[in-house]
Write a protein that holds these residues in place. Structure first.
Motif, PDB file in Angstrom:
ATOM      1  N   GLU A   1       0.825  -1.209   0.000  1.00  0.00           N
ATOM      2  CA  GLU A   1       0.000   0.000   0.000  1.00  0.00           C
ATOM      3  C   GLU A   1       0.857   1.255   0.000  1.00  0.00           C
ATOM      4  O   GLU A   1       0.576   2.239  -0.694  1.00  0.00           O
ATOM      5  CB  GLU A   1      -0.931  -0.021   1.208  1.00  0.00           C
ATOM      6  N   LYS A   2       1.935   1.225   0.790  1.00  0.00           N
ATOM      7  CA  LYS A   2       2.833   2.378   0.869  1.00  0.00           C
ATOM      8  C   LYS A   2       3.530   2.611  -0.460  1.00  0.00           C
ATOM      9  O   LYS A   2       3.629   3.759  -0.938  1.00  0.00           O
ATOM     10  CB  LYS A   2       3.858   2.140   1.981  1.00  0.00           C
ATOM     11  N   LEU A   3       3.996   1.526  -1.091  1.00  0.00           N
ATOM     12  CA  LEU A   3       4.672   1.648  -2.381  1.00  0.00           C
ATOM     13  C   LEU A   3       3.727   2.187  -3.445  1.00  0.00           C
ATOM     14  O   LEU A   3       4.083   3.088  -4.210  1.00  0.00           O
ATOM     15  CB  LEU A   3       5.221   0.286  -2.801  1.00  0.00           C
ATOM     16  N   LEU A   4       2.511   1.652  -3.500  1.00  0.00           N
ATOM     17  CA  LEU A   4       1.552   2.110  -4.508  1.00  0.00           C
ATOM     18  C   LEU A   4       1.212   3.580  -4.305  1.00  0.00           C
ATOM     19  O   LEU A   4       1.004   4.320  -5.275  1.00  0.00           O
ATOM     20  CB  LEU A   4       0.286   1.253  -4.465  1.00  0.00           C
ATOM     21  N   GLU A   5       1.153   4.020  -3.050  1.00  0.00           N
ATOM     22  CA  GLU A   5       0.859   5.425  -2.785  1.00  0.00           C
ATOM     23  C   GLU A   5       2.002   6.319  -3.268  1.00  0.00           C
ATOM     24  O   GLU A   5       1.779   7.397  -3.833  1.00  0.00           O
ATOM     25  CB  GLU A   5       0.616   5.639  -1.296  1.00  0.00           C
ATOM     26  N   ILE A   6       3.262   5.870  -3.086  1.00  0.00           N
ATOM     27  CA  ILE A   6       4.402   6.648  -3.578  1.00  0.00           C
ATOM     28  C   ILE A   6       4.353   6.741  -5.098  1.00  0.00           C
ATOM     29  O   ILE A   6       4.548   7.819  -5.673  1.00  0.00           O
ATOM     30  CB  ILE A   6       5.723   6.004  -3.115  1.00  0.00           C
ATOM     31  N   VAL A   7       4.098   5.617  -5.748  1.00  0.00           N
ATOM     32  CA  VAL A   7       4.036   5.611  -7.219  1.00  0.00           C
ATOM     33  C   VAL A   7       2.901   6.500  -7.703  1.00  0.00           C
ATOM     34  O   VAL A   7       3.072   7.306  -8.622  1.00  0.00           O
ATOM     35  CB  VAL A   7       3.859   4.172  -7.744  1.00  0.00           C
ATOM     36  N   ARG A   8       1.746   6.360  -7.081  1.00  0.00           N
ATOM     37  CA  ARG A   8       0.601   7.161  -7.498  1.00  0.00           C
ATOM     38  C   ARG A   8       0.873   8.655  -7.318  1.00  0.00           C
ATOM     39  O   ARG A   8       0.589   9.458  -8.206  1.00  0.00           O
ATOM     40  CB  ARG A   8      -0.641   6.753  -6.711  1.00  0.00           C
ATOM     41  N   ARG A   9       1.441   9.040  -6.174  1.00  0.00           N
ATOM     42  CA  ARG A   9       1.715  10.451  -5.912  1.00  0.00           C
ATOM     43  C   ARG A   9       2.688  11.012  -6.946  1.00  0.00           C
ATOM     44  O   ARG A   9       2.510  12.124  -7.446  1.00  0.00           O
ATOM     45  CB  ARG A   9       2.267  10.605  -4.494  1.00  0.00           C
ATOM     46  N   THR A  10       3.700  10.224  -7.285  1.00  0.00           N
ATOM     47  CA  THR A  10       4.686  10.682  -8.267  1.00  0.00           C
ATOM     48  C   THR A  10       4.061  10.835  -9.645  1.00  0.00           C
ATOM     49  O   THR A  10       4.318  11.816 -10.358  1.00  0.00           O
ATOM     50  CB  THR A  10       5.861   9.697  -8.330  1.00  0.00           C
TER      51      THR A  10
ATOM     52  N   THR B   1      11.805  10.591 -14.396  1.00  0.00           N
ATOM     53  CA  THR B   1      10.773  10.350 -13.391  1.00  0.00           C
ATOM     54  C   THR B   1      11.150   9.153 -12.530  1.00  0.00           C
ATOM     55  O   THR B   1      10.878   9.123 -11.321  1.00  0.00           O
ATOM     56  CB  THR B   1       9.410  10.109 -14.065  1.00  0.00           C
ATOM     57  N   ARG B   2      11.808   8.158 -13.120  1.00  0.00           N
ATOM     58  CA  ARG B   2      12.292   7.023 -12.347  1.00  0.00           C
ATOM     59  C   ARG B   2      13.324   7.476 -11.311  1.00  0.00           C
ATOM     60  O   ARG B   2      13.369   6.970 -10.190  1.00  0.00           O
ATOM     61  CB  ARG B   2      12.905   5.969 -13.263  1.00  0.00           C
ATOM     62  N   VAL B   3      14.168   8.394 -11.709  1.00  0.00           N
ATOM     63  CA  VAL B   3      15.162   8.905 -10.769  1.00  0.00           C
ATOM     64  C   VAL B   3      14.473   9.476  -9.536  1.00  0.00           C
ATOM     65  O   VAL B   3      14.841   9.192  -8.387  1.00  0.00           O
ATOM     66  CB  VAL B   3      16.048   9.975 -11.439  1.00  0.00           C
ATOM     67  N   GLU B   4      13.443  10.298  -9.765  1.00  0.00           N
ATOM     68  CA  GLU B   4      12.699  10.890  -8.650  1.00  0.00           C
ATOM     69  C   GLU B   4      11.967   9.814  -7.859  1.00  0.00           C
ATOM     70  O   GLU B   4      11.955   9.829  -6.617  1.00  0.00           O
ATOM     71  CB  GLU B   4      11.715  11.916  -9.184  1.00  0.00           C
ATOM     72  N   LEU B   5      11.344   8.856  -8.572  1.00  0.00           N
ATOM     73  CA  LEU B   5      10.607   7.784  -7.908  1.00  0.00           C
ATOM     74  C   LEU B   5      11.544   6.946  -7.053  1.00  0.00           C
ATOM     75  O   LEU B   5      11.219   6.601  -5.904  1.00  0.00           O
ATOM     76  CB  LEU B   5       9.909   6.913  -8.955  1.00  0.00           C
ATOM     77  N   TRP B   6      12.707   6.589  -7.581  1.00  0.00           N
ATOM     78  CA  TRP B   6      13.680   5.788  -6.829  1.00  0.00           C
ATOM     79  C   TRP B   6      14.128   6.519  -5.571  1.00  0.00           C
ATOM     80  O   TRP B   6      14.251   5.928  -4.504  1.00  0.00           O
ATOM     81  CB  TRP B   6      14.885   5.466  -7.715  1.00  0.00           C
TER      82      TRP B   6
ATOM     83  N   HIS C   1      14.095   6.801   0.242  1.00  0.00           N
ATOM     84  CA  HIS C   1      13.970   7.669   1.417  1.00  0.00           C
ATOM     85  C   HIS C   1      12.876   7.172   2.357  1.00  0.00           C
ATOM     86  O   HIS C   1      13.083   7.089   3.584  1.00  0.00           O
ATOM     87  CB  HIS C   1      13.677   9.104   0.967  1.00  0.00           C
ATOM     88  N   GLU C   2      11.702   6.838   1.818  1.00  0.00           N
ATOM     89  CA  GLU C   2      10.567   6.498   2.674  1.00  0.00           C
ATOM     90  C   GLU C   2      10.665   5.083   3.225  1.00  0.00           C
ATOM     91  O   GLU C   2      10.092   4.780   4.274  1.00  0.00           O
ATOM     92  CB  GLU C   2       9.254   6.698   1.910  1.00  0.00           C
ATOM     93  N   PHE C   3      11.382   4.178   2.524  1.00  0.00           N
ATOM     94  CA  PHE C   3      11.546   2.827   3.042  1.00  0.00           C
ATOM     95  C   PHE C   3      12.872   2.659   3.773  1.00  0.00           C
ATOM     96  O   PHE C   3      13.097   1.613   4.402  1.00  0.00           O
ATOM     97  CB  PHE C   3      11.463   1.807   1.902  1.00  0.00           C
ATOM     98  N   GLY C   4      13.765   3.663   3.676  1.00  0.00           N
ATOM     99  CA  GLY C   4      15.051   3.565   4.355  1.00  0.00           C
ATOM    100  C   GLY C   4      15.931   2.466   3.805  1.00  0.00           C
ATOM    101  O   GLY C   4      16.603   1.771   4.565  1.00  0.00           O
ATOM    102  N   VAL C   5      15.916   2.274   2.489  1.00  0.00           N
ATOM    103  CA  VAL C   5      16.724   1.228   1.862  1.00  0.00           C
ATOM    104  C   VAL C   5      17.515   1.840   0.711  1.00  0.00           C
ATOM    105  O   VAL C   5      17.289   2.991   0.306  1.00  0.00           O
ATOM    106  CB  VAL C   5      15.831   0.090   1.307  1.00  0.00           C
ATOM    107  N   ARG C   6      18.442   1.057   0.201  1.00  0.00           N
ATOM    108  CA  ARG C   6      19.158   1.429  -1.013  1.00  0.00           C
ATOM    109  C   ARG C   6      18.880   0.341  -2.046  1.00  0.00           C
ATOM    110  O   ARG C   6      19.329  -0.797  -1.903  1.00  0.00           O
ATOM    111  CB  ARG C   6      20.655   1.558  -0.747  1.00  0.00           C
TER     112      ARG C   6
ATOM    113  N   ALA D   1      16.683  -0.185 -14.137  1.00  0.00           N
ATOM    114  CA  ALA D   1      16.320  -0.429 -15.535  1.00  0.00           C
ATOM    115  C   ALA D   1      15.455  -1.656 -15.712  1.00  0.00           C
ATOM    116  O   ALA D   1      14.665  -1.737 -16.658  1.00  0.00           O
ATOM    117  CB  ALA D   1      17.593  -0.581 -16.381  1.00  0.00           C
ATOM    118  N   SER D   2      15.562  -2.640 -14.791  1.00  0.00           N
ATOM    119  CA  SER D   2      14.875  -3.916 -15.019  1.00  0.00           C
ATOM    120  C   SER D   2      13.450  -3.933 -14.492  1.00  0.00           C
ATOM    121  O   SER D   2      12.640  -4.748 -14.945  1.00  0.00           O
ATOM    122  CB  SER D   2      15.674  -5.049 -14.351  1.00  0.00           C
ATOM    123  N   ALA D   3      13.116  -3.070 -13.531  1.00  0.00           N
ATOM    124  CA  ALA D   3      11.772  -3.111 -12.943  1.00  0.00           C
ATOM    125  C   ALA D   3      10.724  -2.662 -13.951  1.00  0.00           C
ATOM    126  O   ALA D   3      10.799  -1.558 -14.483  1.00  0.00           O
ATOM    127  CB  ALA D   3      11.720  -2.235 -11.698  1.00  0.00           C
TER     128      ALA D   3
END
Length: 945
Positions: free
Chosen positions: A19-28, A58-63, A68-73, A80-82
């Motif tokens: 849900e959190k990921l979809l919200e980030i994608v949708r907002r972007t 846009t992928r750069v911004e999305l990544w 940032h929001e998940f605290g991961v790298r 490129a593969s996703a």
């Protein structure tokens, strides 16, 4: 190793991370495309670039936001593969030490589906669509059958599936093999729905054909269907029990027909069904365009065609599970079968279905059903709206509420502007919104829909000069109060992912407001006619399908003007004149071969009338009346509708060519002028006048075609003279500025010699002492030449990297100082922004085409973010550049330049308020708005998004 398609991969569980990921994608995505926010569906299976328009920046911004929001790298190769959010979520779970994956639960309630707007987007066939609903909401209402005396019969998705499986088992017990055809001659009802899907589940191909209006006519009716059954090579005929005995008479005429059965018989035989695998390109069903012609044409509609059309129509109309479709349209007609039923099947909205006879007997039932069930969607041919206007008294409508009706489609036959206006005016008092009326265009060869009008716009009626249109085919607009005008109704714009063009008799594309043959192409376009390769080759060339309709384009919308063939559409049925003429010509008292059947618009309403013009020597009044009655009976038996006018004319009234062929159009004009049978007007004078009119029109159009061909030839000769010389000089010159200056001079010379009216405004807005970025719309191959001629020589163009590898184009562009960027490798595309930023810092102004490419369709494409991100980060002004006219001069896919004026307008500079992503988006939106203000009518037809 290639990855499996999204629909076959395991899906991470739909938890808080999802849900959190979809919200980030949708907002972007909403920030990128705010105009698409309403109705935007972002799911775990949404393809980032294709479905959501996410480009490399846009992928750069999305990544950045995800990390940032998940605290991961996230791993670099994922950039490129996703393809979908599922790919990202799988990595997020693995990073959290949770590598287990689970399929989504199939226990979602129908309320949840309605709330989220889920649809079977991964389905590849119609069978998979039904399976999806059976898994997700088997008990949810699918179709409510409305019988007489307000009787109702509800059919759920699960019930439809179970009934269809029983029919399929019976068909397989009858020896049906995958790919064989089964004719379906049933009235609207449960048997038709279960029979249609039963054929599909058995591996067969349904062939819907219309049932007889009355059982007393079934023998004649079945005889007329023999042509369809032979062409389709039907293995089985499914029909009503009462028709079985007479239907057996067809078996000697249809060698392939091995069984005639009812749905009850097939379902009562028991057994199990084993559904063979079906592929998207397999035929879903055959849609026959006529049931009364000796050479029927069965349109091959594949599963891929069908799903592409349903998805495109749903996107254009923003339909969803919350809608309610009320329909009386016959199920053998594509508008009823696909638009009403299969559309409801795909999107999950409820379908309230009544018999066509129920509507014809009491038209008010249609409107009251919309009121009762709060229908939001409904469709009908133009005659149905006329029927409601003419047959319903105010007392029949007392208390009627049509306020829920948001889209009232008008299609399947010529749409009358008078009907639209009268219907809107009368039913406004009953709550019908003026924007609800939606004239549409479609045909079986395109599966169903081709063009739909914009939502909430209402009908658009174009008034044109009568003389210019009739003589030269030029649809010149006039004021509403002008005299000698014609009115045409817009059918809207092509469906998303589909294209329309207007061509002349030679297949050359015509400019806007020029009448010609309407052609279309897209993923919904049929591969042609079943077992009829000659007819397929005649109408399908280079991916473009000839609709056999006349039309013109204006402002990006299509206006139907007439039928290229003599096909008559009456009361929603296709009538071919030659069948009627042959049957009527056998009557004693009429001159055989001297009968013309044609359609003629009713002067008061614009509704097409069926007219029979027959020559006869008979003078006795009683005998003439008897002849008219016989003609009426034959036409009704053959077509199912009675002729509107039967004219018994003296000999030589029906005009023919010198070879003896009927001239239906000329005879129609004679009829419409009221000159049929006038003794004082000799036939030779009528013929002479018609010949002169034809010659005048033919000469005018031929001269236009000849002049356009000569101009195109001259332009290409000029191009091949100027271009090699320019390339050679640029290759020799030692300095970049000299190369740019010479190219500018050569471009201006080319335009001058080509006779292209060329003008530039706003050059004074270009900064003289500071660096800047230019963002131009892209409509044609000419755009680069035009900007070279228009701009000072200090600008460097940003071009696609694949041009750099071409020896001729690459060498030329490098000499001019062009900068190259990657379009397909996402990581390299994002990395290419750094050299461009360095160029700006070094004082090199840049020219971008943010659309990245162009198409033949009018309007702006989706803008890539590169130019705006660079301008925002560098803090330099960005100037929109509006190029007008190049698409008209040289359209994509049409190597046939046409004469036209070109204008370039350098708009006022824009400056971002900061370097971040949101400021870049604001800069892009301001650029789009400014370009739309300065583009001409056709280029404003579409907005990116």
């Amino acid at each position: 190793m290639p990855r499996p398609p999204p629909e076959t991969r395991a899906v991470p569980r739909c938890d808080g991370d999802a849900e959190k990921l979809l919200e980030i994608v949708r907002r972007t995505v909403v920030e990128l495309r705010p105009q698409a926010a309403e109705g935007l569906q972002v799911t775990l299976h949404s393809v980032l670039d294709r479905d959501l328009g996410v480009d490399s920046l846009t992928r750069v911004e999305l990544w950045s936001r995800i990390e940032h929001e998940f605290g991961v790298r996230l791993p670099e190769n994922l950039f490129a593969s996703a393809d979908t959010p599922t790919d990202i979520l799988r990595v997020l779970h693995s990073r959290h030490g949770d590598e287990a994956v689970h399929p989504l639960s199939s226990s979602n309630s129908s309320e949840t589906l309605i709330a989220t707007g889920q649809t079977p987007d991964a389905a590849r066939t119609l069978i998979e669509v039904l399976d999806w609903h059976v898994r997700q909401q088997p008990q949810h209402l699918h179709v409510r059958l409305l019988g007489e005396s307000d009787q109702q019969e509800d059919i759920s998705y699960g019930a439809l599936h179970q009934g269809a499986l029983a029919v399929a088992a019976g068909l397989q017990r009858s020896g049906l093999h995958a790919g064989q055809t089964v004719a379906l001659m049933l009235p609207t009802g449960r048997d038709f729905l279960q029979g249609f899907f039963g054929i599909l589940l058995a591996g067969g191909v349904p062939v819907p054909i219309y049932p007889p209006l009355r059982l007393s006519q079934i023998e004649d009716h079945l005889r007329r269907q023999a042509g369809i059954l032979r062409n389709a090579e039907a293995k089985v005929l499914i029909t009503v029990t009462q028709a079985k005995l007479l239907a057996r008479l067809l078996q000697p005429q249809v060698p392939s027909l091995t069984r005639i059965a009812s749905v009850a018989e097939l379902t009562g035989e028991g057994g199990e069904c084993v559904t063979p695998p079906r592929k998207p390109d397999d035929i879903a069903f055959l849609q026959y365009t006529s049931g009364s012609t000796g050479q029927p044409k069965g349109v091959m509609v594949s599963h891929a065609n069908l799903l592409a059309n349903l998805r495109a129509m749903g996107r254009a109309l923003k339909v969803g599970p919350q809608d309610v479709f009320v329909s009386w349209l016959p199920m053998y007609h594509d508008m009823g079968l696909i638009g009403a039923w299969l559309g409801s099947l795909y999107y999950g909205y409820s379908l309230m279905l009544m018999s066509p006879l129920a509507f014809l007997a009491r038209p008010a039932r249609w409107l009251w059903a919309i009121d009762r069930f709060r229908g939001t969607l409904s469709a009908a041919p133009n005659f149905a709206y006329e029927l409601c206007l003419n047959k319903l008294a105010d007392g029949d409508l007392e208390g009627l509420d049509l306020s829920s009706w948001r889209l009232a489609f008008n299609g399947a036959e010529p749409v009358s502007p008078q009907t639209l206006q009268r219907f809107a005016e009368r039913f406004a008092r009953y709550g019908l919104a003026p924007t609800a009326l939606a004239p549409v265009y479609g045909l079986a060869e395109a599966t169903l829909g081709v063009a739909f009008p914009p939502l909430d716009r209402g009908p658009l009626i174009d008034r044109v000069q009568r003389d210019a249109f009739q003589a030269r085919g030029n649809a010149l607009p006039v004021e509403a109060d002008a005299s000698a005008t014609l009115r045409f109704v817009s059918s809207g714009r092509p469906l998303p992912g589909h294209q329309i063009r207007i061509v002349d008799g030679s297949g050359i594309e015509l400019p806007e407001r020029s009448e010609g043959h309407l052609q279309f192409r897209g993923p919904s376009t049929s591969a042609g006619y079943y077992r009829n390769p000659e007819e397929t080759r005649r109408v399908l060339r280079d991916g473009w399908f000839d609709s056999l309709d006349f039309a013109y384009m204006a402002g990006g919308e299509v206006y139907l003007t007439g039928r290229a063939k003599d096909l008559i559409i009456r009361a929603g049925r296709n009538i071919y004149p030659y069948d009627v003429e042959a049957a009527v010509g056998n009557l004693p008292g009429l001159r055989k071969g001297c009968i013309a059947v044609f359609g003629s618009p009713e002067p008061a309403t614009g509704t097409e009338r069926l007219v029979v013009l027959a020559e006869s020597y008979e003078k006795d009044a009683a005998a003439r009346q008897q002849l008219q009655q016989e003609v009426n009976r034959i036409v009704f038996d053959l077509t199912g509708v009675a002729p509107d006018d039967i004219v018994l004319a003296p000999p030589h009234s029906v005009l023919k060519t010198s070879s003896g062929k009927l001239r239906r159009a000329a005879s129609r004009e004679l009829y419409e002028r009221g000159e049929v049978g006038r003794p004082h007007l000799a036939v030779w004078r009528q013929l002479l006048r018609l010949v002169l009119q034809a010659l005048r029109g033919h000469f005018g159009r031929s001269w236009q075609t000849c002049r356009a061909a000569l101009y195109a030839t001259y332009i290409w000769l000029l191009f091949w003279l100027v271009t090699p010389l320019t390339w050679l000089v640029v290759a020799i010159l030692p300095r970049q500025r000299w190369c740019r200056s010479f190219t500018r001079t050569a471009s201006r010379l080319f335009l001058r010699l080509a006779g292209v009216p060329f003008s530039v405004t706003g050059l004074e807005r270009l900064p003289s002492s500071s660096v800047s970025v230019l963002a131009a719309n892209h409509a044609s191959y000419l755009d680069g030449v035009i900007l070279s001629a228009a701009l000072p020589p200090q600008f460097s163009f940003v071009a696609k990297r694949e041009l750099a590898g071409q020896w001729i184009a690459g060498r030329f562009l490098r000499k001019l100082g062009a900068r190259f960027v990657e379009r397909f490798d996402l990581q390299r595309s994002a990395a290419d922004t750094e050299p461009l930023a360095e160029a700006l810092q070094a004082g090199q102004p840049l020219v971008f085409f943010p659309e990245g490419t162009f198409t033949r369709e009018p309007g702006l494409r989706t803008f890539h973010m590169g130019a705006f991100v660079l301008a925002a980060r560098a803090g330099v002004p960005l100037l929109p550049v509006a190029i007008c006219g190049t698409r008209k001069v040289l359209r994509d896919g049409q190597w046939y330049p046409r004469h036209g004026a070109i204008h370039v307008n350098v708009c006022p500079p824009l400056l971002a308020d900061g370097p971040d992503w949101m400021e870049a988006i604001k800069l892009r939106d301001a650029t789009i708005a400014m370009l739309l203000e300065h583009l001409d009518e056709s280029e404003r037809a579409q907005r990116p998004g």
